[in-house]
Write an enzyme that holds these catalytic residues in place. Structure first.
Site, mmCIF file in Angstrom:
data_model
loop_
_atom_site.group_PDB
_atom_site.id
_atom_site.type_symbol
_atom_site.label_atom_id
_atom_site.label_comp_id
_atom_site.label_asym_id
_atom_site.label_seq_id
_atom_site.Cartn_x
_atom_site.Cartn_y
_atom_site.Cartn_z
ATOM 1 N N SER A 6 13.345 63.857 -60.526
ATOM 2 C CA SER A 6 14.230 63.019 -59.717
ATOM 3 C C SER A 6 15.650 63.540 -59.824
ATOM 4 O O SER A 6 16.229 63.572 -60.916
ATOM 5 C CB SER A 6 14.187 61.576 -60.211
ATOM 6 O OG SER A 6 15.316 60.888 -59.687
ATOM 7 N N HIS A 31 11.893 64.837 -56.192
ATOM 8 C CA HIS A 31 11.856 63.396 -55.921
ATOM 9 C C HIS A 31 13.265 62.938 -55.546
ATOM 10 O O HIS A 31 14.211 63.123 -56.306
ATOM 11 C CB HIS A 31 11.355 62.671 -57.172
ATOM 12 C CG HIS A 31 11.155 61.210 -57.018
ATOM 13 N ND1 HIS A 31 10.028 60.651 -56.464
ATOM 14 C CD2 HIS A 31 11.955 60.153 -57.344
ATOM 15 C CE1 HIS A 31 10.129 59.329 -56.475
ATOM 16 N NE2 HIS A 31 11.299 58.993 -56.984
ATOM 17 N N ASP A 33 15.642 59.899 -54.572
ATOM 18 C CA ASP A 33 15.781 58.442 -54.681
ATOM 19 C C ASP A 33 16.892 57.928 -53.770
ATOM 20 O O ASP A 33 18.068 58.059 -54.076
ATOM 21 C CB ASP A 33 16.107 58.061 -56.129
ATOM 22 C CG ASP A 33 14.887 58.152 -57.027
ATOM 23 O OD1 ASP A 33 13.865 57.514 -56.698
ATOM 24 O OD2 ASP A 33 14.962 58.865 -58.040
ATOM 25 N N MET A 35 18.839 54.845 -52.335
ATOM 26 C CA MET A 35 19.136 53.427 -52.614
ATOM 27 C C MET A 35 20.244 52.965 -51.675
ATOM 28 O O MET A 35 21.226 53.687 -51.479
ATOM 29 C CB MET A 35 19.607 53.254 -54.066
ATOM 30 C CG MET A 35 18.615 53.767 -55.092
ATOM 31 S SD MET A 35 19.160 53.388 -56.767
ATOM 32 C CE MET A 35 18.029 54.401 -57.727
ATOM 33 N N HIS A 64 11.741 58.745 -51.902
ATOM 34 C CA HIS A 64 11.470 57.386 -52.373
ATOM 35 C C HIS A 64 12.541 56.460 -51.810
ATOM 36 O O HIS A 64 13.676 56.456 -52.292
ATOM 37 C CB HIS A 64 11.481 57.404 -53.921
ATOM 38 C CG HIS A 64 11.264 56.077 -54.566
ATOM 39 N ND1 HIS A 64 11.482 55.865 -55.913
ATOM 40 C CD2 HIS A 64 10.848 54.875 -54.068
ATOM 41 C CE1 HIS A 64 11.211 54.610 -56.216
ATOM 42 N NE2 HIS A 64 10.833 53.980 -55.114
ATOM 43 N N MET A 66 14.305 53.226 -51.514
ATOM 44 C CA MET A 66 14.542 51.897 -52.086
ATOM 45 C C MET A 66 15.563 51.219 -51.173
ATOM 46 O O MET A 66 16.736 51.047 -51.520
ATOM 47 C CB MET A 66 15.061 52.030 -53.527
ATOM 48 C CG MET A 66 13.952 52.392 -54.504
ATOM 49 S SD MET A 66 14.569 52.996 -56.072
ATOM 50 C CE MET A 66 14.781 54.724 -55.674
ATOM 51 N N MET A 135 6.089 51.893 -59.906
ATOM 52 C CA MET A 135 7.374 51.857 -60.612
ATOM 53 C C MET A 135 7.133 51.354 -62.031
ATOM 54 O O MET A 135 6.697 50.226 -62.231
ATOM 55 C CB MET A 135 8.362 50.933 -59.894
ATOM 56 C CG MET A 135 8.977 51.520 -58.635
ATOM 57 S SD MET A 135 9.682 53.167 -58.810
ATOM 58 C CE MET A 135 10.958 52.879 -60.035
ATOM 59 N N ASP A 167 6.830 56.504 -61.821
ATOM 60 C CA ASP A 167 8.277 56.741 -61.757
ATOM 61 C C ASP A 167 9.028 55.764 -62.662
ATOM 62 O O ASP A 167 8.991 54.556 -62.445
ATOM 63 C CB ASP A 167 8.710 56.551 -60.292
ATOM 64 C CG ASP A 167 10.168 56.839 -60.045
ATOM 65 O OD1 ASP A 167 10.871 57.279 -60.965
ATOM 66 O OD2 ASP A 167 10.601 56.623 -58.890
HETATM 67 C C1 DX5 Z 1 14.619 54.552 -60.412
HETATM 68 C C2 DX5 Z 1 14.198 55.790 -59.672
HETATM 69 C C3 DX5 Z 1 13.667 56.864 -60.550
HETATM 70 C C4 DX5 Z 1 14.626 57.360 -61.597
HETATM 71 C C5 DX5 Z 1 13.827 57.767 -62.788
HETATM 72 O O1 DX5 Z 1 14.826 53.522 -59.535
HETATM 73 O O2 DX5 Z 1 13.197 55.493 -58.734
HETATM 74 O O3 DX5 Z 1 13.159 57.935 -59.788
HETATM 75 O O4 DX5 Z 1 15.390 58.449 -61.186
HETATM 76 O O5 DX5 Z 1 14.701 58.068 -63.820
HETATM 77 P P1 DX5 Z 1 14.220 58.204 -65.317
HETATM 78 O O6 DX5 Z 1 13.206 59.306 -65.374
HETATM 79 O O7 DX5 Z 1 15.470 58.536 -66.046
HETATM 80 O O8 DX5 Z 1 13.647 56.880 -65.725
HETATM 81 ZN ZN ZN Z 2 12.106 57.184 -57.660
#
Ligand code: DX5
Ligand code: ZN
Length: 205
Positions: A6, A31, A33, A35, A64, A66, A135, A167
């Site tokens: 990620s 990956h 993310d 948000m 991903h 969110m 998750m 994840d």
């Molecule tokens: C959290 C994300 C993850 C995050 C994981 O909401 O979806 O992908 O980056 O980070 P670590 O591996 O540090 O938990």
């Molecule tokens: Zn993620």
């Protein structure tokens, strides 16, 4: 096993160098993310950032989302270069519609469930999915602690046609537990970016 680092934990101001380093360790997936500050409190990046880094690599872009109302944004993520788009089951009233739209663009489709969402809620959707994202922390930020009950969800999902991705809080120990339970893809942010040698550790599991 597929490792999907990620880039939330990466140095995004030096993203080209970060990606090249991942590449030198044999990483094939990335990956991403997204948000929106609504579905989760934090804001990260959007499709413009993904479009900007798309020419840097041919890695699989594992996006991903969110975000609220993902159905309104699918096209822009496809155009930005997503290979797989995963949205949150909790973010949309009509997940069947979102799946249909993602599939209509010819990219992979995934659904993610938060820690409080039971696997039984998505049972009826599984046959349409390429990927299920469990998750294993509350979505919204990196560096949190792995929630052990995620392992039961992996176990309950295994055996289908889709890939199982996990994840949040993945490291050497929790990563091994996920693979033993039946996971196909491990996402790791902080563990990989604090020391890229950890890529080798995860791949050796
Ligand atoms: C959290 C994300 C993850 C995050 C994981 O909401 O979806 O992908 O980056 O980070 P670590 O591996 O540090 O938990
Ligand atoms: Zn993620």
């Amino acid at each position: 096993m597929i490792l999907s680092p990620s880039i939330l934990a990466a140095d995004r101001d030096n993203i080209e160098q970060e990606i090249n380093e991942l590449k030198s360790f044999g990483v094939k997936w990335l990956h991403l993310d997204v948000m929106d500050g609504l579905f989760v409190p934090a804001l990260t990046f959007d499709s413009k950032f993904i479009k900007k880094i798309r020419p840097l690599t041919d890695m699989v872009f594992d996006v991903h989302l969110m975000i609220e109302q993902p159905i309104n944004h699918i096209k822009e993520y496809v155009e930005a270069g997503a290979d797989i788009i995963t949205f949150h089951y909790e973010a949309q009233k009509n997940p069947e519609e979102v799946i249909k739209v993602i599939k209509s663009f010819g990219v992979g489709v995934g659904i993610s469930i938060k820690p409080a969402t039971d696997v039984s809620e998505i049972k009826g959707l599984l046959s349409d999915l390429d990927l299920v994202l469990i998750m294993s922390v509350e979505p919204g930020k990196g560096g949190q602690k792995f929630i052990p009950s995620s392992l039961e969800k992996i176990d309950a999902l295994k055996g289908g046609e889709y890939l199982i991705e996990v994840d949040g809080g993945v490291n050497e120990q929790t990563g091994k537990q996920c693979l033993d339970a039946g996971a196909d893809i491990l996402v790791a942010g902080s563990f990989v970016f604090k020391d890229k040698e950890n890529i080798k550790v995860l791949k050796s599991l």
